[in-house]
Design a protein around this motif. Structure first.
Motif, PDB file in Angstrom:
ATOM      1  N   VAL A 245       0.855  -1.200   0.000  1.00 39.62           N
ATOM      2  CA  VAL A 245       0.000   0.000   0.000  1.00 39.62           C
ATOM      3  C   VAL A 245       0.885   1.241   0.000  1.00 39.62           C
ATOM      4  O   VAL A 245       0.676   2.184  -0.771  1.00 39.62           O
ATOM      5  N   SER A 246       1.905   1.228   0.859  1.00 40.89           N
ATOM      6  CA  SER A 246       2.793   2.392   0.956  1.00 40.89           C
ATOM      7  C   SER A 246       3.550   2.600  -0.358  1.00 40.89           C
ATOM      8  O   SER A 246       3.794   3.737  -0.760  1.00 40.89           O
ATOM      9  N   ARG A 247       3.929   1.506  -1.018  1.00 37.92           N
ATOM     10  CA  ARG A 247       4.659   1.645  -2.291  1.00 37.92           C
ATOM     11  C   ARG A 247       3.765   2.282  -3.355  1.00 37.92           C
ATOM     12  O   ARG A 247       4.203   3.143  -4.113  1.00 37.92           O
ATOM     13  N   VAL A 248       2.510   1.851  -3.417  1.00 36.74           N
ATOM     14  CA  VAL A 248       1.605   2.423  -4.424  1.00 36.74           C
ATOM     15  C   VAL A 248       1.382   3.911  -4.154  1.00 36.74           C
ATOM     16  O   VAL A 248       1.419   4.732  -5.060  1.00 36.74           O
ATOM     17  N   ARG A 249       1.186   4.267  -2.872  1.00 37.01           N
ATOM     18  CA  ARG A 249       0.893   5.662  -2.545  1.00 37.01           C
ATOM     19  C   ARG A 249       2.144   6.519  -2.462  1.00 37.01           C
ATOM     20  O   ARG A 249       2.065   7.739  -2.498  1.00 37.01           O
ATOM     21  N   GLY A 250       3.297   5.876  -2.288  1.00 42.04           N
ATOM     22  CA  GLY A 250       4.536   6.639  -2.219  1.00 42.04           C
ATOM     23  C   GLY A 250       4.821   7.218  -0.856  1.00 42.04           C
ATOM     24  O   GLY A 250       5.817   7.904  -0.674  1.00 42.04           O
ATOM     25  N   VAL A 251       3.968   6.960   0.112  1.00 39.60           N
ATOM     26  CA  VAL A 251       4.198   7.441   1.479  1.00 39.60           C
ATOM     27  C   VAL A 251       3.808   6.332   2.456  1.00 39.60           C
ATOM     28  O   VAL A 251       3.024   5.435   2.117  1.00 39.60           O
ATOM     29  N   ASN A 252       4.380   6.403   3.641  1.00 39.79           N
ATOM     30  CA  ASN A 252       4.048   5.407   4.658  1.00 39.79           C
ATOM     31  C   ASN A 252       2.562   5.520   5.015  1.00 39.79           C
ATOM     32  O   ASN A 252       2.063   6.605   5.270  1.00 39.79           O
ATOM     33  N   SER A 253       1.888   4.377   5.042  1.00 38.21           N
ATOM     34  CA  SER A 253       0.429   4.398   5.249  1.00 38.21           C
ATOM     35  C   SER A 253       0.020   3.635   6.498  1.00 38.21           C
ATOM     36  O   SER A 253      -1.163   3.324   6.673  1.00 38.21           O
TER      37      SER A 253
ATOM     38  N   GLU B 107      -6.071   8.795 -22.631  1.00 42.99           N
ATOM     39  CA  GLU B 107      -5.367  10.049 -22.945  1.00 42.99           C
ATOM     40  C   GLU B 107      -4.670  10.596 -21.709  1.00 42.99           C
ATOM     41  O   GLU B 107      -3.540  11.070 -21.781  1.00 42.99           O
ATOM     42  N   GLU B 108      -5.371  10.483 -20.588  1.00 42.26           N
ATOM     43  CA  GLU B 108      -4.790  11.001 -19.343  1.00 42.26           C
ATOM     44  C   GLU B 108      -3.537  10.215 -18.958  1.00 42.26           C
ATOM     45  O   GLU B 108      -2.513  10.781 -18.561  1.00 42.26           O
TER      46      GLU B 108
ATOM     47  N   GLU C 219      10.435   5.384 -17.350  1.00 45.85           N
ATOM     48  CA  GLU C 219       9.338   4.462 -17.697  1.00 45.85           C
ATOM     49  C   GLU C 219       8.732   3.851 -16.434  1.00 45.85           C
ATOM     50  O   GLU C 219       7.508   3.748 -16.306  1.00 45.85           O
ATOM     51  N   GLU C 220       9.623   3.453 -15.519  1.00 39.98           N
ATOM     52  CA  GLU C 220       9.115   2.860 -14.273  1.00 39.98           C
ATOM     53  C   GLU C 220       8.330   3.891 -13.467  1.00 39.98           C
ATOM     54  O   GLU C 220       7.269   3.591 -12.911  1.00 39.98           O
TER      55      GLU C 220
ATOM     56  N   LEU D 264       3.278   6.127 -11.474  1.00 37.84           N
ATOM     57  CA  LEU D 264       2.401   7.298 -11.386  1.00 37.84           C
ATOM     58  C   LEU D 264       1.048   7.016 -12.031  1.00 37.84           C
ATOM     59  O   LEU D 264      -0.001   7.456 -11.539  1.00 37.84           O
ATOM     60  N   GLN D 265       1.061   6.247 -13.117  1.00 37.03           N
ATOM     61  CA  GLN D 265      -0.211   5.881 -13.749  1.00 37.03           C
ATOM     62  C   GLN D 265      -1.049   5.032 -12.797  1.00 37.03           C
ATOM     63  O   GLN D 265      -2.262   5.220 -12.677  1.00 37.03           O
ATOM     64  N   GLU D 266      -0.378   4.101 -12.121  1.00 32.00           N
ATOM     65  CA  GLU D 266      -1.106   3.259 -11.177  1.00 32.00           C
ATOM     66  C   GLU D 266      -1.661   4.108 -10.032  1.00 32.00           C
ATOM     67  O   GLU D 266      -2.809   3.942  -9.602  1.00 32.00           O
ATOM     68  N   TYR D 267      -0.830   5.044  -9.553  1.00 28.52           N
ATOM     69  CA  TYR D 267      -1.292   5.906  -8.468  1.00 28.52           C
ATOM     70  C   TYR D 267      -2.477   6.766  -8.920  1.00 28.52           C
ATOM     71  O   TYR D 267      -3.427   6.986  -8.164  1.00 28.52           O
TER      72      TYR D 267
END
Lengths: 202, 244
Positions: free
Chosen positions: A112-120, A177-178, B102-103, B108-111
């Protein structure tokens, strides 16, 4: 003189009234002794009778079962009577953690923390206390076999859905597109020195 | 990082936030104890609340402002560190190499998807709010409790599994013992009560931590009394006279 047997709707009403959790149709059939078809018909009738337009009590199909709840239109009176405020809404971080568990789970706290990029960890702890997340097994391939987190039936009831399949697919929430724009921003030569956007702070 | 100066002049400052409501000092304590994620605390709102509660005519206005600025700066530093990407060491002990564009784009896309899903959930929670189920709770009957096998296995695993030892490579060699600092504390107390701050003034972090352990050890034995008039306030050590 013999008493008349209660109608199937009455039996289901009585059982549903005393339950604070959703009851599966099979459990309703077992409790009332009714055949599954009769339960299905009676539930359809009750859903019509207990709709938000016609009653202060509504019958909801949530978390794989059926649950009597108060009509949200009457919530102010209920809260005044119970002398308690509505629970504070969840934070943005909590919604993100729940989204991770719903769409990418079961997954570990670290994931979870890896996906969000911060400790959760603090957010996860809060959600476990609110019964919206639960530990569901362990990742035996990872060192220390950390616990895996998954959303609970309480979460499904709180989001008013019958099952996880009722949520839109994750890929449908962001347009192609996004996603392409994100990739372009990061992989274009002039963007290599720019820092990627992280989670927004509140 | 400490919030030690925010112990007194801000005692009457209370905050009302979505994530917390109460004394500001307790908010700091909750953040330091990891009970509340700094990420959840809106610092801009916090500064606004302080500015709104400020009384420039107050005799301790300068102390208050200084204490608040100090603690707010520490919160900003803590939050900025929290938001920085965590460096995950590789299995072979070498530092992780920087991710390729790329990584990063994939992550970021997943986030972004998770973020959208979170927004969707926020709407669902809001729409479903106000549903209150039956308040009738049937007490479980002991003889009919169902025990889920996976939950029993999970509980057993937690009970019998060995906790992962935290990495300590970043720590230098430990060159001080609790016994040494017990002796130092006892010697200092011969001249009267001493504050923990004075006791550890010239010590590094490791020695300060061991001094705290030594003080706790002495207090547990009954030889020293620890006085702290308020949460997060100054800690004073006092010798306990043996009964005659």
């Amino acid at each position: 003189m013999s008493e008349r047997a209660p109608a199937p709707e009455h039996l289901l009403e009585a059982v549903l009234l005393v339950s604070a959790r959703p009851i599966r149709p099979a459990d309703l059939a077992s409790a009332t002794g009714l055949p599954p078809e009769a339960v299905e018909t009676a539930l359809a009738n009750l859903s019509e009778r207990y709709s938000p337009e016609t009653s202060g009590v509504v019958l909801r199909a949530v978390a794989g079962g059926y649950l009597f709840s108060t009509n949200p239109a009457c919530s102010v009176a209920v809260e005044r009577f119970r002398e308690e405020a509505r629970p504070a809404p969840l934070s943005g971080a909590a919604h993100e953690v729940l989204a991770c568990a719903l769409y990418l789970g079961p997954l570990t706290r670290g994931a979870v923390s890896r996906v969000r990029g911060v400790n959760s960890d603090a957010v996860v702890r809060n959600l476990l206390e609110r019964n919206l997340l639960a530990e569901a097994g362990a990742d035996r391939d990872a060192p220390g076999a950390p616990a895996l987190l998954a959303v609970t039936d309480e979460f499904l009831a709180a989001t008013d859905v019958a099952s996880r399949e009722d949520f839109p697919p994750l890929d449908s929430l962001v347009s192609r597109e996004e996603l392409d724009r994100v990739r372009e921003r990061l992989t274009s030569p002039e963007a290599t020195s720019e820092a990627p956007a992280g989670p927004e702070t509140t | 990082m400490t919030f030690e100066s925010a112990g007194r002049s801000l005692a009457d400052f209370t905050v009302e936030l979505d994530v917390y409501s109460g004394p500001y000092e307790w908010l700091l304590a909750l953040i330091l104890k990891d009970e509340l994620e700094i990420f959840e605390v809106p610092l801009r709102e916090l500064v606004g609340l302080y500015a709104g509660s400020r009384d420039p005519e107050s005799p301790n206005a300068l102390d208050r402002d200084t204490d608040f600025a100090g603690s707010a700066a520490a919160l900003i530093l803590l939050k900025s560190r929290t938001l920085s990407p965590a460096v995950e060491p590789e299995a072979d002990g070498e530092d992780a190499v920087a991710a390729s564009p790329e990584e990063l784009a994939e992550r970021l896309q997943e986030y972004l998807k998770v973020r959208r899903a979170a927004e969707d959930l926020r709407g669902r929670f809001a729409r479903a709010a106000g549903h209150y189920p039956s308040a009738h709770v049937v007490p479980p009957k002991p003889g009919r409790l169902r025990v889920a096998e996976d939950r029993v296995a999970l509980a057993a695993r937690r009970t019998f599994s060995r906790l992962l030892e935290p990495p300590v490579r970043h720590l230098g060699p430990i060159t001080v013992t609790v016994q040494e600092l017990v002796g130092l504390i006892r010697a200092s107390l011969l001249r009267g009560p001493v504050s923990f701050e004075d006791l550890t003034r010239n010590m590094d972090r490791l020695r300060s931590a061991v001094a705290f352990a030594a003080a706790l050890s002495l207090a547990q034995e009954g030889g020293v009394r620890l006085l702290q008039p308020e949460p997060l306030g100054a800690l004073t050590l006092e010798l306990v006279e043996p009964p005659r």
